[in-house]
Motif scaffolding. Structure first.
Motif, PDB file in Angstrom:
ATOM      1  N   ARG A 156       1.361   4.600 -10.639  1.00  0.00           N
ATOM      2  CA  ARG A 156       2.413   3.826 -11.271  1.00  0.00           C
ATOM      3  C   ARG A 156       3.710   4.627 -11.257  1.00  0.00           C
ATOM      4  O   ARG A 156       3.681   5.863 -11.157  1.00  0.00           O
ATOM      5  N   GLY A 216       0.787  -1.227   0.000  1.00  0.00           N
ATOM      6  CA  GLY A 216       0.000   0.000   0.000  1.00  0.00           C
ATOM      7  C   GLY A 216       0.817   1.274   0.000  1.00  0.00           C
ATOM      8  O   GLY A 216       0.261   2.356   0.184  1.00  0.00           O
ATOM      9  N   VAL A 221       6.258   1.057  -6.427  1.00  0.00           N
ATOM     10  CA  VAL A 221       5.069   0.895  -5.592  1.00  0.00           C
ATOM     11  C   VAL A 221       5.106  -0.463  -4.908  1.00  0.00           C
ATOM     12  O   VAL A 221       5.705  -1.418  -5.407  1.00  0.00           O
ATOM     13  N   GLU A 273      -0.657   5.050  -0.073  1.00  0.00           N
ATOM     14  CA  GLU A 273      -1.471   5.328  -1.251  1.00  0.00           C
ATOM     15  C   GLU A 273      -2.694   6.173  -0.911  1.00  0.00           C
ATOM     16  O   GLU A 273      -3.070   7.077  -1.659  1.00  0.00           O
ATOM     17  N   GLY A 277      -0.291  -4.284  -3.779  1.00  0.00           N
ATOM     18  CA  GLY A 277      -1.661  -3.820  -3.581  1.00  0.00           C
ATOM     19  C   GLY A 277      -1.939  -2.414  -4.057  1.00  0.00           C
ATOM     20  O   GLY A 277      -3.097  -1.975  -4.035  1.00  0.00           O
ATOM     21  N   VAL A 278      -0.913  -1.676  -4.476  1.00  0.00           N
ATOM     22  CA  VAL A 278      -1.141  -0.310  -4.961  1.00  0.00           C
ATOM     23  C   VAL A 278      -1.771  -0.373  -6.353  1.00  0.00           C
ATOM     24  O   VAL A 278      -1.244  -1.037  -7.251  1.00  0.00           O
ATOM     25  N   THR A 279      -2.892   0.312  -6.535  1.00  0.00           N
ATOM     26  CA  THR A 279      -3.603   0.260  -7.814  1.00  0.00           C
ATOM     27  C   THR A 279      -3.793   1.626  -8.464  1.00  0.00           C
ATOM     28  O   THR A 279      -4.043   1.706  -9.666  1.00  0.00           O
ATOM     29  N   ARG A 280      -3.680   2.714  -7.695  1.00  0.00           N
ATOM     30  CA  ARG A 280      -4.017   4.039  -8.220  1.00  0.00           C
ATOM     31  C   ARG A 280      -2.839   4.746  -8.877  1.00  0.00           C
ATOM     32  O   ARG A 280      -3.044   5.699  -9.632  1.00  0.00           O
TER      33      ARG A 280
END
Length: 305
Positions: A73, A26, A65, A95, A68-71
């Protein structure tokens, strides 16, 4: 990488070499381009019983990152609040505490605008302003205060008064849109106002409360403490509200995000202008802190790693 640290209460601050941190679940690893210096962090250095990491608001480029980081890059520019070591070449951001920097803004713009703007916007919302009312802003030349002066006008204040520690700051505050300024030591702060946004606390709470018209509201968002007599509230049917940005971020993330979007919208439209007092190299962090401690800054103080 380089980072700023201290070993005992009161400092001194010094630069040391440290390993580049690795992002955990995260988290984002950010190459810092700008780091905001705030009064709460300065007070931690001078008052905390044990040394703490020098964190705070930062802006820069995502390097890597964690799981689990998705927002975000690598390669994207972000700003956010760092709870670990932020006075450094590289720092970790959660995040949830990060937001993108628009293409038309710099990392310095982001550091000068977002965190201080969120506090100013949130404390203003807590005051429940009505169009045509009058406002008084203490610490009106500070990183938060200079944005609060502008936002009060945007939110419909008919008269805005800036309270400052030094008469040399008066022209700066008036240039932001204040109709008048007053000094903390003045016997009277002028005509009563409908609401006060107070960033100082302490001994200034009494004159700040006295500056309110009957039924007026004071919002305290400083870490300076202070005491208010209940009778002073009763006699004028006045109210005092405490505001904390961390609570909004934790319990009202949708509001927190909406306020961030509002700040960038006003920045892009030119209706909100963050001002940077000075940019200091990382090795000059002590000078940046001194600018805050002396209350000499006009706008935001920024470190440039």
């Amino acid at each position: 990488m380089r980072r700023v640290r201290y070993e005992s209460t009161g400092g001194p601050l010094f630069l040391e070499e440290a390993p580049v941190p690795q992002p955990g679940a995260g988290e984002l690893l950010v190459r810092c381009e700008a780091v905001g210096v705030t009064l709460p962090v300065v007070r931690k250095v001078t008052e905390a019983p044990e040394p703490v990491p020098l964190g705070g608001e930062l802006g820069g480029e995502v390097v890597s990152v964690g799981a689990g980081v998705t927002r975000f890059r690598p390669g994207e520019r972000v700003t956010g609040l760092c709870f670990g070591h932020g006075y450094a070449d590289f720092a970790l951001l959660h995040e949830a505490m990060a937001s993108p920097i628009p293409d038309d803004a710099t990392a310095v713009d982001a550091v000068a605008l977002v965190r201080g703007g969120l506090v100013a916007l949130g404390s203003l919302a807590a005051a429940r302003p009505e169009p045509g009312e009058s406002a008084l802003i203490t610490a009106a030349a500070s990183g938060v205060g200079h944005l609060a002066v502008q936002l009060a006008r945007v939110r419909g204040a008919a008269r805005v008064v800036g309270a400052v520690s030094d008469a040399a700051k008066a022209d700066f505050v008036r240039a932001l849109g204040a109709d008048a300024t007053t000094l903390y030591g003045d016997g009277s702060w002028g005509d009563p106002v409908d609401y006060v946004l107070d960033a100082v606390g302490g001994d200034l709470l009494t004159p700040a409360l006295a500056a309110l018209a009957p039924g007026g509201r004071l919002v305290a968002y400083s870490s300076g403490g202070g005491t208010i007599q209940a009778y002073d509230l009763l006699v004028g049917a006045k109210s005092v509200t405490g505001f904390q940005m961390a609570r909004i971020a934790r319990e009202r993330p949708e509001l927190y995000e909406r306020w961030r979007r509002d700040l960038w919208r006003m920045f892009s439209a030119g209706t909100l202008r963050p001002v940077v007092h000075g940019e200091f190299a990382l090795e000059d962090a002590a000078k940046a802190h001194a600018a805050i401690e002396s209350r000499s800054n006009l706008g935001k103080v920024v470190l440039r790693p």
